[in-house]
Design a protein around this motif. Structure first.
Motif, short mmCIF file in Angstrom:
data_model
loop_
_atom_site.label_atom_id
_atom_site.label_comp_id
_atom_site.label_asym_id
_atom_site.label_seq_id
_atom_site.Cartn_x
_atom_site.Cartn_y
_atom_site.Cartn_z
N GLY A 102 -16.85 -14.94 -48.43
CA GLY A 102 -15.60 -14.67 -47.76
C GLY A 102 -15.46 -13.19 -47.50
O GLY A 102 -16.45 -12.48 -47.31
N GLY A 103 -14.22 -12.72 -47.48
CA GLY A 103 -13.94 -11.30 -47.28
C GLY A 103 -13.07 -10.79 -48.42
O GLY A 103 -13.04 -11.38 -49.51
N ASP A 104 -12.34 -9.72 -48.16
CA ASP A 104 -11.52 -9.12 -49.22
C ASP A 104 -10.42 -10.06 -49.69
O ASP A 104 -10.07 -10.08 -50.87
N GLY A 105 -9.86 -10.85 -48.78
CA GLY A 105 -8.84 -11.80 -49.19
C GLY A 105 -9.38 -12.83 -50.16
O GLY A 105 -8.71 -13.20 -51.14
N THR A 106 -10.60 -13.30 -49.92
CA THR A 106 -11.23 -14.26 -50.81
C THR A 106 -11.51 -13.62 -52.17
O THR A 106 -11.28 -14.23 -53.22
N ALA A 107 -12.02 -12.38 -52.16
CA ALA A 107 -12.28 -11.69 -53.42
C ALA A 107 -10.99 -11.53 -54.22
O ALA A 107 -10.98 -11.69 -55.45
N ARG A 108 -9.92 -11.23 -53.51
CA ARG A 108 -8.62 -11.07 -54.16
C ARG A 108 -8.16 -12.40 -54.79
O ARG A 108 -7.66 -12.42 -55.92
N ASP A 109 -8.36 -13.50 -54.06
CA ASP A 109 -7.99 -14.82 -54.59
C ASP A 109 -8.79 -15.14 -55.85
O ASP A 109 -8.24 -15.61 -56.85
N ILE A 110 -10.10 -14.91 -55.79
CA ILE A 110 -10.96 -15.21 -56.93
C ILE A 110 -10.59 -14.35 -58.13
O ILE A 110 -10.53 -14.81 -59.27
N CYS A 111 -10.32 -13.07 -57.85
CA CYS A 111 -10.03 -12.12 -58.93
C CYS A 111 -8.83 -12.55 -59.75
O CYS A 111 -8.77 -12.30 -60.96
N GLN A 112 -7.87 -13.20 -59.13
CA GLN A 112 -6.65 -13.59 -59.83
C GLN A 112 -6.88 -14.65 -60.90
O GLN A 112 -6.09 -14.77 -61.82
N VAL A 113 -7.97 -15.41 -60.77
CA VAL A 113 -8.18 -16.53 -61.70
C VAL A 113 -9.48 -16.45 -62.47
O VAL A 113 -9.68 -17.20 -63.43
N TRP A 114 -10.38 -15.57 -62.07
CA TRP A 114 -11.72 -15.57 -62.66
C TRP A 114 -11.76 -14.75 -63.95
O TRP A 114 -11.26 -13.62 -63.98
N PRO A 115 -12.36 -15.27 -65.02
CA PRO A 115 -12.45 -14.53 -66.29
C PRO A 115 -13.25 -13.24 -66.13
O PRO A 115 -14.31 -13.23 -65.50
N GLU A 116 -12.76 -12.18 -66.71
CA GLU A 116 -13.43 -10.87 -66.61
C GLU A 116 -14.81 -10.89 -67.23
O GLU A 116 -15.70 -10.15 -66.83
N SER A 117 -15.03 -11.77 -68.20
CA SER A 117 -16.31 -11.80 -68.91
C SER A 117 -17.44 -12.44 -68.10
O SER A 117 -18.62 -12.26 -68.43
N LEU A 118 -17.10 -13.19 -67.04
CA LEU A 118 -18.13 -13.88 -66.26
C LEU A 118 -18.42 -13.11 -64.97
O LEU A 118 -17.50 -12.80 -64.21
N PRO A 119 -19.69 -12.83 -64.68
CA PRO A 119 -20.02 -12.05 -63.48
C PRO A 119 -19.89 -12.86 -62.19
O PRO A 119 -19.95 -14.09 -62.20
#
Length: 378
Positions: A117-134
């Motif tokens: 995706g783009g920055d919007g997709t990265a932003r969506d993922i960032c809101q729910v993705w655990p910091e410990s998982l790459p």
């Protein structure tokens, strides 16, 4: 010894559809309809397929967790990878499906999440993705300011390949950035940091966070503008790309400019501002005998020449203009900020990327050029 990897995969199926239309992004309810009216189809799945095709020799080492349909399942099924569908999206899918799909995949504790995706997709993922998982993004959007994406789809595959071979172990925190698309469409960049995610630390393949702001050295920019003005004196058509350096050239020529778009100049007079890919192609087709130059600059901090924020300059546009008719402009300060990355191309056409690669001259002042290596990371 070859590693076994468990990968997540989430695709934003409409990512990047606003690029060729000149809409500056893919957000908004009307963007998809407008793009399809112009004959533009989403290419996110194609971008993912480009990456995964390079990984087909390692099918037995890869297990995917993904979202049904266009959000991941279809491309994995077509290429014959082993996968498990973890989430069923709505139809049509939305940003919430990207989040819910990623959240469901995270519960499987994969080694790494691939998302497109783009920055919007990265932003969506960032809101729910655990910091410990790459994570690792496959660039498919219009706006790619975030430092969580590979420089192109093939580079994403190379990172996975290194992980499979046990050659890459370190990670770092990549910033997730996004901009206000409404302001962007009005010619203003308002970027904001929304968080960070853990990404593989491989500088050759991972994109840097875009540097914002205008060049501060006005005298250097004046010199670049004077040089370009000379080059365009006897040219029928000049296609002016996006960016503040090109903007300065236009200002010095006394011409109206679209900072974040593509403009058409004929005999040093603007004939169209902020054109879409299809409008530009139609215009060029109507002037088959014209001499043409394309003026482009480099995205500061990333080094991308094509494929970031200027998708109007598609492979067919670049081929029509001709590789020898591209004028690259940048200050030496901007080029030095790129460190070892050099200039990057990611047009979406691997053959064209290969043809563009190699030593290229960059106008850095009045009658002042430097040789820079243009790289297609594969």
């Amino acid at each position: 010894m070859m590693q076994q990897l468990r990968l997540g995969l989430v695709i934003n199926p409409v990512a990047g559809i606003g690029g060729p239309t000149g809409l500056k992004g893919s957000d908004g309810e009307n963007t998809l309809a407008i793009a399809r009216q112009q004959g533009v189809e989403p290419k996110a799945q194609q971008r993912v397929a480009t990456a995964l095709e390079l990984l087909t020799p390692y099918k037995t080492q890869l297990q995917f967790y993904t979202v049904a349909g266009d959000m991941g399942e279809n491309v994995l099924q077509t290429l014959g990878f082993a996968y498990q569908v973890i989430y069923q999206p709505q139809h049509p899918s939305s940003a919430s499906d990207s989040q819910l799909g990623a959240k469901a995949i995270a519960e499987q504790q994969p080694d790494l999440l691939l998302f497109a995706g783009g920055d919007g997709t990265a932003r969506d993922i960032c809101q729910v993705w655990p910091e410990s998982l790459p994570v690792l993004g496959i660039p498919a959007g219009v706006k790619i300011h975030s430092g969580v994406y590979a420089v192109n789809p093939s580079a994403a595959a190379r990172v996975i390949e290194k992980l499979l071979k046990g050659e890459l172990a370190s990670v770092h925190q990549g910033d997730v950035m996004d901009i206000d698309e409404q302001a962007f469409r009005q010619g203003s960049v308002k970027a904001k940091r929304f968080g960070e995610m853990t990404v593989p630390a491989e500088l050759q393949y991972i994109q840097a966070v875009k540097m914002g702001g205008k060049e501060s050295d006005e005298l250097v920019l004046d010199d670049i503008a004077a040089d370009v003005a000379e080059r365009l004196e006897d040219v029928d058509i000049a296609i002016m790309g996006s960016g503040s350096t090109v903007e300065h050239v236009m200002q010095q020529l006394g011409l109206a400019n679209t900072l974040l778009g593509v403009d058409i100049v004929e005999h040093l007079q603007v004939v169209a501002n902020d054109v879409s890919e299809s409008q530009l192609y139609d215009y060029l087709q109507q002037h088959p005998q014209a001499t043409i130059k394309l003026v482009v600059t480099v995205i500061g901090g990333q080094g991308h020449l094509f494929g970031r924020g200027n998708q109007q300059l598609s492979p067919r546009i670049i081929r029509h203009i001709g590789l020898t008719n591209i004028i690259i402009v940048a200050t030496k300060k901007k080029l030095q900020s790129l460190t070892e990355k050099g200039l990057q191309v990611d047009t979406g056409d691997p053959q064209l990327d290969s043809e563009l690669a190699g030593l290229r001259t960059v106008v850095t002042g009045y009658h002042d050029e430097v040789l820079v290596n243009l790289v297609s990371v594969r």
